[in-house]
Each structure stands twice: as structure tokens, then as C-alpha cells.
Design an enzyme around this catalytic site. Sequence first.
Site, PDB file in Angstrom:
ATOM      1  N   ASP A  32       0.853  -1.190   0.000  1.00  0.00           N
ATOM      2  CA  ASP A  32       0.000   0.000   0.000  1.00  0.00           C
ATOM      3  C   ASP A  32       0.885   1.235   0.000  1.00  0.00           C
ATOM      4  O   ASP A  32       2.093   1.168   0.201  1.00  0.00           O
ATOM      5  CB  ASP A  32      -0.993  -0.019   1.162  1.00  0.00           C
TER       6      ASP A  32
ATOM      7  N   GLY B  42       1.008   4.046   1.818  1.00  0.00           N
ATOM      8  CA  GLY B  42       1.306   4.823   3.007  1.00  0.00           C
ATOM      9  C   GLY B  42       0.252   5.867   3.298  1.00  0.00           C
ATOM     10  O   GLY B  42       0.277   6.507   4.357  1.00  0.00           O
ATOM     11  N   GLY B  43      -0.714   6.024   2.394  1.00  0.00           N
ATOM     12  CA  GLY B  43      -1.747   7.041   2.582  1.00  0.00           C
ATOM     13  C   GLY B  43      -2.591   6.813   3.822  1.00  0.00           C
ATOM     14  O   GLY B  43      -2.888   7.752   4.563  1.00  0.00           O
TER      15      GLY B  43
ATOM     16  N   ASP C 271      -8.058  -7.406   2.217  1.00  0.00           N
ATOM     17  CA  ASP C 271      -6.982  -7.555   3.195  1.00  0.00           C
ATOM     18  C   ASP C 271      -7.459  -7.027   4.533  1.00  0.00           C
ATOM     19  O   ASP C 271      -8.332  -6.157   4.598  1.00  0.00           O
ATOM     20  CB  ASP C 271      -5.737  -6.774   2.765  1.00  0.00           C
TER      21      ASP C 271
ATOM     22  N   CYS D 152     -11.187 -28.101   9.977  1.00  0.00           N
ATOM     23  CA  CYS D 152     -10.127 -27.227   9.473  1.00  0.00           C
ATOM     24  C   CYS D 152      -8.849 -28.020   9.233  1.00  0.00           C
ATOM     25  O   CYS D 152      -8.397 -28.763  10.111  1.00  0.00           O
ATOM     26  CB  CYS D 152      -9.862 -26.099  10.471  1.00  0.00           C
TER      27      CYS D 152
ATOM     28  N   CYS E  67      -5.811 -26.863   9.002  1.00  0.00           N
ATOM     29  CA  CYS E  67      -4.600 -26.147   9.397  1.00  0.00           C
ATOM     30  C   CYS E  67      -3.791 -26.938  10.421  1.00  0.00           C
ATOM     31  O   CYS E  67      -4.297 -27.826  11.106  1.00  0.00           O
ATOM     32  CB  CYS E  67      -4.929 -24.754   9.927  1.00  0.00           C
TER      33      CYS E  67
ATOM     34  N   CYS F 172      -5.253 -27.006  14.085  1.00  0.00           N
ATOM     35  CA  CYS F 172      -6.427 -27.848  14.304  1.00  0.00           C
ATOM     36  C   CYS F 172      -6.115 -29.335  14.131  1.00  0.00           C
ATOM     37  O   CYS F 172      -6.759 -30.180  14.757  1.00  0.00           O
ATOM     38  CB  CYS F 172      -7.555 -27.438  13.355  1.00  0.00           C
TER      39      CYS F 172
ATOM     40  N   HIS G   7      -4.333 -20.607  12.227  1.00  0.00           N
ATOM     41  CA  HIS G   7      -5.732 -21.009  12.079  1.00  0.00           C
ATOM     42  C   HIS G   7      -6.585 -19.884  11.499  1.00  0.00           C
ATOM     43  O   HIS G   7      -7.381 -20.111  10.575  1.00  0.00           O
ATOM     44  CB  HIS G   7      -6.323 -21.443  13.417  1.00  0.00           C
TER      45      HIS G   7
END
Length: 372
Positions: free
Chosen positions: A95, A97-98, A268, A306, A308, A311, A337
Amino acid sequence: MSAIFSFQSLAQCSQTKARAGLFSTPHGFVETPKFMPVGTLATVKTVTPAQLKETGAQMILSNTYHLHLQPGEGIVAGGGGLHKFMGWKGPILTDSGGFQVFSLSEMRKITEEGVTFRSPHDGQIIKLTPERSIEIQNTLGADVIMAFDECPPYPATHQDVEASTQRTYRWLERCITAHQRPEQALFGIVQGGVYLDLRAQAAHALTQLDLPGYAIGGVSVGEPPELIAQIVQTTAPLLPPDKPRYLMGVGTYREMVIAIASGVDLFDCVIPTRWARHGTAMVKGERWNLKNAKFRDDFTPMDETCPCYACQNFSRAYISHLVRSQEILAYTLLSIHNITELVRFTQKIREAILSDRFMAEFGHWLNSSAEY
């Protein structure tokens, strides 16, 4: 869009504007819609790149403002550029920086030239202009870079937001002129606050510039959820159908479903790692505090569905113990997770769009009052 960037819409929901697409970058494909984890300082907090890849994440974010202050874009470039420096082989977005400058309201001054602010690190006066933001991002070397914009506060008058939005457009023109690396895609940002007429004007003006992609910015700055939804539902359909659409700073279940239904592709948010550091897990649309007594002797997985690492290998009781003990591993496991949860959520939505079952499987979120 340049030859090294492309966006292809593969399917669209028959009842909404939700779409499943494929965004091609120099460092790989992004299957949209997709949640993108935030790695502000060239790291997704408490998670290694190998662990991050296992979550299903494809594209991540880093922050121009923070990397400029520490370690400095020259150091990153000396390390081979952002990808090599942080050990992430997939696509990266930086991004401008704004937004960070916006959050420094007590420390900054905005003029037509740019923004002057005092570094929170050492008190040094720093001047960030559209040209300087692009120069830093060109040096960092991410796949997608964002135009330097002014993020108006909420609430603000129509007159003030109009002036801010017009300045953002003039800054975008300067960003385009300053941009030196065609292997980086420069995205424009639609501002306009909560004023839908200004959002429409900004979207029309920006799309005339034929950029590789477009973002909706200036949301989640204090306005109520219903206004965020209205902004997104109005703005997203005005953006080109052959370019990726990115909603900045949004990452709750309901907000993403509403945005996807409006035609947004990328998201995001810092939520998954921030909540992890507070001992919070995101499970099947709910928010769980692992400090709660009911988890102390619960030896089942956090989410039995899940895939992951957390889990598949540990119980709620163990992670609760780690949280209570303030062990660093707690934050790593919860971050793994939570990121997996949001990436899987958008992946499931993508699969539902491809089979034209988006409304059947996710339509309830559009009318839900749940925040998460």
C-alpha cells in the site's frame, strides 16, 4: 493491462455480481475472490513464509510507510527486493502509506504537494509525496503497488471530502508519471467518503485512466457497517469488469460476502493475526476467546473440519493453556488457524460461484446482523 498482468473472470453468480476469477502476476496466480494476509513489516506476524503458504494464502501485503521507516527501502533492495528479503515467493502488494498518514492526524500536515509528518520512531520530519511513495514502492519491488491517496476521516462534510477526492485524483496522475517499473501494476484508489455521488465521480474519472486494477479505499475508518455496505455496493459495479477490484482493509465474513456479491475480488485485513495476539480464534463464523473457562479441559480440535496445522495437531485445551501462559506459540497457532479460516472462507465462496451456488450457500450472510 500489461502483458505480465491479466485478469480473467471465469464465472459469475446468476443472482448477484459475485464472480470467480484469475489474476496473473509476475510471481504467480491469485484465485479470486481471495483474502490476503497483511505483512506490514515484511512479515505476517508470528508466522513463517512456509507456514503462511500452508494456510492457502496466495498474495500478501506489506506497508510502504512502515518499511520506509524501518529498515528503509534501500536495505530491502539490497536484500534482493521484497520477495527475496522476506522469503515469500508469491505475489505481494504494497500500500502507498496514505492510510498510515491518515492515522497520524496529530502529527501530519497535508498540502497539494504531499504530506509532511513527524516520524513516530525518532521525531524526524518526513515528507511523503505521490512521487516519493511510488519511488519507494518501485524500490521495494512488489507485484502490485498502490497510488498515494488522501483518506478522508469520518465524519466529514461533503465539501471537504470532495476537495480530498479531487486531490487524490491529481495525486494519482502524478503517481502514473512517476511510476518507472512496468513489471509492477499500479492500482488507483476510489475515494469519496460516504458520499455516493463523489464515489461515482471518482470511479468514472479513475477508470478513464485504464489502470491495471482498482481499489475501493477509505472504508472502515469509523463509519457504521451499513454505510460501508452501501459504498461498496454502489462503487464496485462502476469499476471495469476486466480488471481486479480490491476492497482495502476489510476482512470480516459478512463484509466480504457483501463485497463479493457486489463484484469485489480481493480483500486484506489485520484481523486474523491481531485477534490471535489477543487469544481469539475465528471458527465457523464465530469469534472465540480461548481464555474462557469452557476451553480449559476441552480436548477436541479448535475446528474439526479445518486442515490447518493448529487444528490437526492440538486441542482447544492446549491452545487455551498457551494463551493463558502468554506463550508465543499460542499466537503462532491462532494466526495460522485464523488466516486459514479466512482464506478457506473466500475459497469456498469461489467454489460456490463456479457452481452457481453462491446465494444458496452464502446468501444468508447478506441479511445477517452478525458482524463476523
